[in-house]
Design an enzyme around this catalytic site. Structure first.
Site, PDB file in Angstrom:
ATOM      1  N   GLU A   1      -7.191   2.155 -13.081  1.00  0.00           N
ATOM      2  CA  GLU A   1      -6.554   3.308 -12.430  1.00  0.00           C
ATOM      3  C   GLU A   1      -5.305   3.750 -13.199  1.00  0.00           C
ATOM      4  O   GLU A   1      -5.069   4.953 -13.382  1.00  0.00           O
ATOM      5  CB  GLU A   1      -6.223   2.966 -10.977  1.00  0.00           C
ATOM      6  CG  GLU A   1      -7.512   2.842 -10.149  1.00  0.00           C
ATOM      7  CD  GLU A   1      -7.280   2.568  -8.677  1.00  0.00           C
ATOM      8  OE1 GLU A   1      -6.198   2.102  -8.305  1.00  0.00           O
ATOM      9  OE2 GLU A   1      -8.197   2.823  -7.891  1.00  0.00           O
TER      10      GLU A   1
ATOM     11  N   TYR B   1      -9.156  -3.217 -10.981  1.00  0.00           N
ATOM     12  CA  TYR B   1      -8.823  -1.959 -10.311  1.00  0.00           C
ATOM     13  C   TYR B   1      -7.567  -1.325 -10.906  1.00  0.00           C
ATOM     14  O   TYR B   1      -7.538  -0.150 -11.241  1.00  0.00           O
ATOM     15  CB  TYR B   1      -8.517  -2.213  -8.829  1.00  0.00           C
ATOM     16  CG  TYR B   1      -9.685  -2.471  -7.918  1.00  0.00           C
ATOM     17  CD1 TYR B   1     -10.216  -1.443  -7.153  1.00  0.00           C
ATOM     18  CD2 TYR B   1     -10.225  -3.733  -7.781  1.00  0.00           C
ATOM     19  CE1 TYR B   1     -11.260  -1.674  -6.265  1.00  0.00           C
ATOM     20  CE2 TYR B   1     -11.267  -3.986  -6.903  1.00  0.00           C
ATOM     21  CZ  TYR B   1     -11.782  -2.950  -6.143  1.00  0.00           C
ATOM     22  OH  TYR B   1     -12.805  -3.178  -5.282  1.00  0.00           O
TER      23      TYR B   1
ATOM     24  N   LYS C   1      -0.175   5.337  -6.028  1.00  0.00           N
ATOM     25  CA  LYS C   1      -1.276   5.384  -7.017  1.00  0.00           C
ATOM     26  C   LYS C   1      -2.111   6.637  -6.833  1.00  0.00           C
ATOM     27  O   LYS C   1      -2.373   7.374  -7.777  1.00  0.00           O
ATOM     28  CB  LYS C   1      -2.111   4.106  -6.868  1.00  0.00           C
ATOM     29  CG  LYS C   1      -3.350   3.997  -7.713  1.00  0.00           C
ATOM     30  CD  LYS C   1      -4.581   4.665  -7.175  1.00  0.00           C
ATOM     31  CE  LYS C   1      -5.041   4.231  -5.829  1.00  0.00           C
ATOM     32  NZ  LYS C   1      -5.622   2.925  -5.772  1.00  0.00           N
TER      33      LYS C   1
ATOM     34  N   CYS D   1      -1.606   1.703  -3.015  1.00  0.00           N
ATOM     35  CA  CYS D   1      -2.590   2.786  -2.765  1.00  0.00           C
ATOM     36  C   CYS D   1      -1.978   4.183  -2.761  1.00  0.00           C
ATOM     37  O   CYS D   1      -2.506   5.099  -3.395  1.00  0.00           O
ATOM     38  CB  CYS D   1      -3.279   2.600  -1.416  1.00  0.00           C
ATOM     39  SG  CYS D   1      -3.453   0.929  -0.844  1.00  0.00           S
TER      40      CYS D   1
ATOM     41  N   ALA E   1      11.988 -13.644   5.818  1.00  0.00           N
ATOM     42  CA  ALA E   1      11.934 -14.788   6.731  1.00  0.00           C
ATOM     43  C   ALA E   1      11.455 -16.034   6.006  1.00  0.00           C
ATOM     44  O   ALA E   1      10.632 -15.960   5.093  1.00  0.00           O
ATOM     45  CB  ALA E   1      10.994 -14.460   7.890  1.00  0.00           C
TER      46      ALA E   1
ATOM     47  N   HIS F   1     -27.263  21.035  -0.128  1.00  0.00           N
ATOM     48  CA  HIS F   1     -27.456  21.624  -1.445  1.00  0.00           C
ATOM     49  C   HIS F   1     -26.511  22.808  -1.662  1.00  0.00           C
ATOM     50  O   HIS F   1     -26.310  23.581  -0.729  1.00  0.00           O
ATOM     51  CB  HIS F   1     -28.912  22.103  -1.559  1.00  0.00           C
ATOM     52  CG  HIS F   1     -29.251  22.634  -2.907  1.00  0.00           C
ATOM     53  ND1 HIS F   1     -29.364  21.806  -4.021  1.00  0.00           N
ATOM     54  CD2 HIS F   1     -29.500  23.896  -3.339  1.00  0.00           C
ATOM     55  CE1 HIS F   1     -29.665  22.552  -5.072  1.00  0.00           C
ATOM     56  NE2 HIS F   1     -29.750  23.811  -4.690  1.00  0.00           N
TER      57      HIS F   1
ATOM     58  N   CYS G   1       0.833  -1.212   0.000  1.00  0.00           N
ATOM     59  CA  CYS G   1       0.000   0.000   0.000  1.00  0.00           C
ATOM     60  C   CYS G   1       0.865   1.260   0.000  1.00  0.00           C
ATOM     61  O   CYS G   1       0.667   2.154  -0.811  1.00  0.00           O
ATOM     62  CB  CYS G   1      -0.936  -0.010   1.199  1.00  0.00           C
ATOM     63  SG  CYS G   1      -1.937   1.478   1.281  1.00  0.00           S
TER      64      CYS G   1
ATOM     65  N   GLU H   1     -26.220  14.925  -2.659  1.00  0.00           N
ATOM     66  CA  GLU H   1     -27.619  15.062  -2.252  1.00  0.00           C
ATOM     67  C   GLU H   1     -28.541  14.149  -3.065  1.00  0.00           C
ATOM     68  O   GLU H   1     -29.621  13.777  -2.614  1.00  0.00           O
ATOM     69  CB  GLU H   1     -28.084  16.514  -2.337  1.00  0.00           C
ATOM     70  CG  GLU H   1     -28.195  17.077  -3.735  1.00  0.00           C
ATOM     71  CD  GLU H   1     -28.662  18.542  -3.730  1.00  0.00           C
ATOM     72  OE1 GLU H   1     -29.599  18.860  -2.993  1.00  0.00           O
ATOM     73  OE2 GLU H   1     -28.070  19.353  -4.464  1.00  0.00           O
TER      74      GLU H   1
HETATM   75  P1  NDP Z   1      -8.249  -7.554 -10.316  1.00  0.00           P
HETATM   76  O1  NDP Z   1      -8.538  -8.904  -9.789  1.00  0.00           O
HETATM   77  O2  NDP Z   1      -9.063  -6.396  -9.844  1.00  0.00           O
HETATM   78  O3  NDP Z   1      -8.396  -7.578 -11.903  1.00  0.00           O
HETATM   79  C1  NDP Z   1      -7.655  -8.456 -12.690  1.00  0.00           C
HETATM   80  C2  NDP Z   1      -8.035  -8.208 -14.136  1.00  0.00           C
HETATM   81  O4  NDP Z   1      -7.173  -8.941 -14.973  1.00  0.00           O
HETATM   82  C3  NDP Z   1      -9.451  -8.648 -14.440  1.00  0.00           C
HETATM   83  O5  NDP Z   1      -9.984  -7.753 -15.390  1.00  0.00           O
HETATM   84  C4  NDP Z   1      -9.247 -10.036 -15.045  1.00  0.00           C
HETATM   85  O6  NDP Z   1     -10.220 -10.388 -15.976  1.00  0.00           O
HETATM   86  C5  NDP Z   1      -7.934  -9.843 -15.771  1.00  0.00           C
HETATM   87  N1  NDP Z   1      -7.176 -11.083 -15.889  1.00  0.00           N
HETATM   88  C6  NDP Z   1      -6.911 -11.979 -14.921  1.00  0.00           C
HETATM   89  N2  NDP Z   1      -6.133 -12.988 -15.393  1.00  0.00           N
HETATM   90  C7  NDP Z   1      -5.928 -12.709 -16.695  1.00  0.00           C
HETATM   91  C8  NDP Z   1      -5.211 -13.366 -17.723  1.00  0.00           C
HETATM   92  N3  NDP Z   1      -4.565 -14.509 -17.501  1.00  0.00           N
HETATM   93  N4  NDP Z   1      -5.197 -12.818 -18.953  1.00  0.00           N
HETATM   94  C9  NDP Z   1      -5.861 -11.648 -19.186  1.00  0.00           C
HETATM   95  N5  NDP Z   1      -6.549 -10.981 -18.247  1.00  0.00           N
HETATM   96  C10 NDP Z   1      -6.584 -11.500 -17.015  1.00  0.00           C
HETATM   97  O7  NDP Z   1      -6.694  -7.344 -10.100  1.00  0.00           O
HETATM   98  P2  NDP Z   1      -5.792  -6.070 -10.135  1.00  0.00           P
HETATM   99  O8  NDP Z   1      -4.468  -6.575 -10.556  1.00  0.00           O
HETATM  100  O9  NDP Z   1      -6.422  -4.970 -10.905  1.00  0.00           O
HETATM  101  O10 NDP Z   1      -5.754  -5.651  -8.602  1.00  0.00           O
HETATM  102  C11 NDP Z   1      -5.383  -6.605  -7.596  1.00  0.00           C
HETATM  103  C12 NDP Z   1      -6.110  -6.345  -6.309  1.00  0.00           C
HETATM  104  O11 NDP Z   1      -5.586  -5.178  -5.720  1.00  0.00           O
HETATM  105  C13 NDP Z   1      -7.592  -6.090  -6.474  1.00  0.00           C
HETATM  106  O12 NDP Z   1      -8.333  -7.267  -6.338  1.00  0.00           O
HETATM  107  C14 NDP Z   1      -7.920  -5.108  -5.381  1.00  0.00           C
HETATM  108  O13 NDP Z   1      -8.435  -5.815  -4.280  1.00  0.00           O
HETATM  109  C15 NDP Z   1      -6.604  -4.477  -5.027  1.00  0.00           C
HETATM  110  N6  NDP Z   1      -6.619  -3.072  -5.459  1.00  0.00           N
HETATM  111  C16 NDP Z   1      -7.502  -2.207  -4.903  1.00  0.00           C
HETATM  112  C17 NDP Z   1      -7.542  -0.891  -5.291  1.00  0.00           C
HETATM  113  C18 NDP Z   1      -8.525   0.051  -4.691  1.00  0.00           C
HETATM  114  O14 NDP Z   1      -9.129  -0.264  -3.683  1.00  0.00           O
HETATM  115  N7  NDP Z   1      -8.732   1.231  -5.290  1.00  0.00           N
HETATM  116  C19 NDP Z   1      -6.620  -0.372  -6.303  1.00  0.00           C
HETATM  117  C20 NDP Z   1      -5.741  -1.370  -6.829  1.00  0.00           C
HETATM  118  C21 NDP Z   1      -5.744  -2.660  -6.398  1.00  0.00           C
HETATM  119  P3  NDP Z   1     -11.603 -11.108 -15.564  1.00  0.00           P
HETATM  120  O15 NDP Z   1     -12.456 -10.051 -14.962  1.00  0.00           O
HETATM  121  O16 NDP Z   1     -12.113 -11.601 -16.875  1.00  0.00           O
HETATM  122  O17 NDP Z   1     -11.246 -12.203 -14.624  1.00  0.00           O
END
Ligand code: NDP
Length: 452
Positions: free
Chosen positions: A181, A177, A50, A47, A115, A436, A42, A441
């Site tokens: 982003e 995500y 980012k 986070c 570790a 407002h 993070c 709202e």
């Molecule tokens: P996510 O799980 O959100 O998304 C992964 C994406 O990659 C999906 O669109 C998925 O497609 C696609 N994907 C997965 N495997 C493959 C593959 N082999 N080939 C092509 N596409 C693929 O992961 P992120 O990496 O974006 O983020 C990881 C985690 O980090 C998130 O789950 C989130 O919890 C956390 N995060 C949170 C944020 C926030 O709160 N603002 C910001 C950034 C990260 P499909 O949908 O089809 O499976």
């Protein structure tokens, strides 16, 4: 001499640091190992950098907006990428220092190094042995690397935050995500961005109306979103990359990014020596007390949790320390209505069930929605819409989902999440006086059920 601890934490990220320092404040003798910078994903590679870069990207839009309010902003302004990265790095270093202070102030002993288990009570940290009665694994995750030819050439979130030069042309694989982003960040900072997602609409699992609305908004200023398209191969020619797609195209770029999920960071832990087993999804298997298959070894945060989010890891770590060292066995983490945000332009804030998930779970629902252009953009001239949506359980009148794509959505949804966790009904929303003029709202003014 081997040091012995009441509690030894592997990983000084969000969950591990919180757990270690709370345990320390309860009087336990606590050690923690970290092989990288304090603060984990993070703070260092997630986070915080980012959000800082997303703020940077937002300025491009704000400067444009200002002209509609009479500000005479020259059109030839430029971004100093190196300064942005340098200032971001300074803030991260400051946070690293705060983590160190938090550990020092609670008497937690830090050992620098990675570790691994020698047995169920003994850890080796770069050759140094420590033993502990209780051990917490809070090592987080690591970006998943693509397996196709040239996949290793793609950058991930581990590399992108330190990219040496301002990218001009970025191709992103993924539709979650991180992909969304980064698309906003690099577009806002001046690059041409192409996002390739393998499915028909990105942000799977989010409310579909919201995902579709964001796709429309991202396309307006020129982000090239391509759905039903994946990467098949990447090649490097000098400092340029050729990204081959499943639709037979080749895209040239100077920064190809894979954002296809994250995997638990367990490869060097020697879990088998401690009898710690994995769940079918590859995370460490835990029960609802965060115990692994070895009962005195615990795991939480991204390495084990169903919600890979910093606040979740922090609450889990805090609770575990309270349970183990302050005799508070009844405390529990609420996983209900976890609000999350996507820092896109416009951003998304969301809490509770999407319309699709509510129907799939068997709820009979009423849907309220409101789409509008925010007042600010009447003058700024920015063609950007807001969409807000409430999902209400018809039988109980409870609000079971609240979703927003629009300016300030992440800030607005935090308060809505509190209301939902208190069991707020649509009638409670309706009797709440509006602030407002705001966008927020609308959450208390939506009166007409969607007809279909
Ligand atoms: P996510 O799980 O959100 O998304 C992964 C994406 O990659 C999906 O669109 C998925 O497609 C696609 N994907 C997965 N495997 C493959 C593959 N082999 N080939 C092509 N596409 C693929 O992961 P992120 O990496 O974006 O983020 C990881 C985690 O980090 C998130 O789950 C989130 O919890 C956390 N995060 C949170 C944020 C926030 O709160 N603002 C910001 C950034 C990260 P499909 O949908 O089809 O499976």
């Amino acid at each position: 001499m081997t040091k012995h601890y009441d509690y030894f934490v592997i990983g000084a990220g969000s969950g591990g640091t919180r757990s270690a320092r709370i345990a320390g404040s309860h009087g336990a003798k606590v050690g923690i190992a970290e092989g990288s910078d304090l603060g984990g994903t993070c703070v260092n590679l997630g986070c915080i950098p980012k959000k800082l870069l997303a703020y940077g990207a937002d300025y491009g839009f704000h400067l444009d907006d200002a002209r509609g309010f009479g500000w005479d902003i020259p059109h030839d302004i430029t971004l100093d990428w190196k300064k942005l990265i340098e200032n971001k790095n300074k803030e991260i270093s400051r946070l690293n220092g705060i983590y160190q202070t938090l550990l020092d102030n609670t008497g937690v002993e830090l050992t620098n190094g990675f570790a691994s288990f020698e047995d169920a009570n003994t850890l080796s940290i770069d050759g140094q042995s420590v033993t502990a009665d209780n051990i917490l694994i809070a090592v987080g995750g690591t970006p998943r690397r693509p397996k196709f030819e040239g996949g290793e050439l793609m950058a991930t979130s581990d590399e992108v935050f330190h990219w040496p030069d301002q990218p001009k042309n970025v191709v992103i694989q993924g539709g979650g995500y991180i992909a969304v982003e980064f698309a906003h960040i690099f577009h806002g900072l001046g690059a041409h961005v192409t996002l390739l997602y393998r499915g028909e609409l990105f942000l799977r699992g989010f409310d579909r109306d919201i995902s579709a609305a964001l796709a429309e908004e991202m396309r307006k200023p020129g982000i090239d979103l391509r759905f039903n398209t994946d990467v098949t191969k990447v090649e490097k020619n000098g400092d340029q990359y050729a990204v081959h797609t499943s639709t037979g195209e080749t895209l040239e770029c100077d920064l190809p990014i894979a954002a296809i999920g994250r995997d638990p960071n367990i490869s060097s832990l020697n879990l088998e020596k401690a009898g710690v087993e994995l769940a079918p999804n590859g995370q460490i298997a835990i029960n609802d007390q965060y115990q692994t298959s070895a009962p005195h070894i615990y795991a939480l945060g991204d390495v084990a949790s169903r919600a890979q989010l910093t606040p979740v890891a922090i609450q889990e770590g805090h609770l575990l320390a309270d349970r183990l060292f302050a005799d508070m066995p009844d405390r529990s983490v609420s996983y209900d209505n976890i609000a999350t945000a996507i820092f896109s332009a416009p951003p998304i804030g969301t809490v509770g069930l999407s319309e699709e998930a509510a129907l799939e779970a068997g709820f009979e629902i009423d849907v309220y929605n409101s789409g509008f252009q925010p007042l600010k953009h009447k003058l700024s001239g920015r063609d950007e819409k807001t969409l807000m949506k409430l999902i209400v359980d018809t039988k109980t009148d409870k609000v079971i989902g609240a979703h927003m794509m629009g300016m300030d959505a992440p800030e607005i949804l935090q308060g809505v999440a509190i209301a939902m966790n208190m069991g707020a009904t649509k009638a409670d929303f309706d009797r709440t006086m509006a602030i407002h003029p705001t966008s927020a709202e609308e959450f208390v003014l939506m009166r007409t059920k969607r007809s279909n």
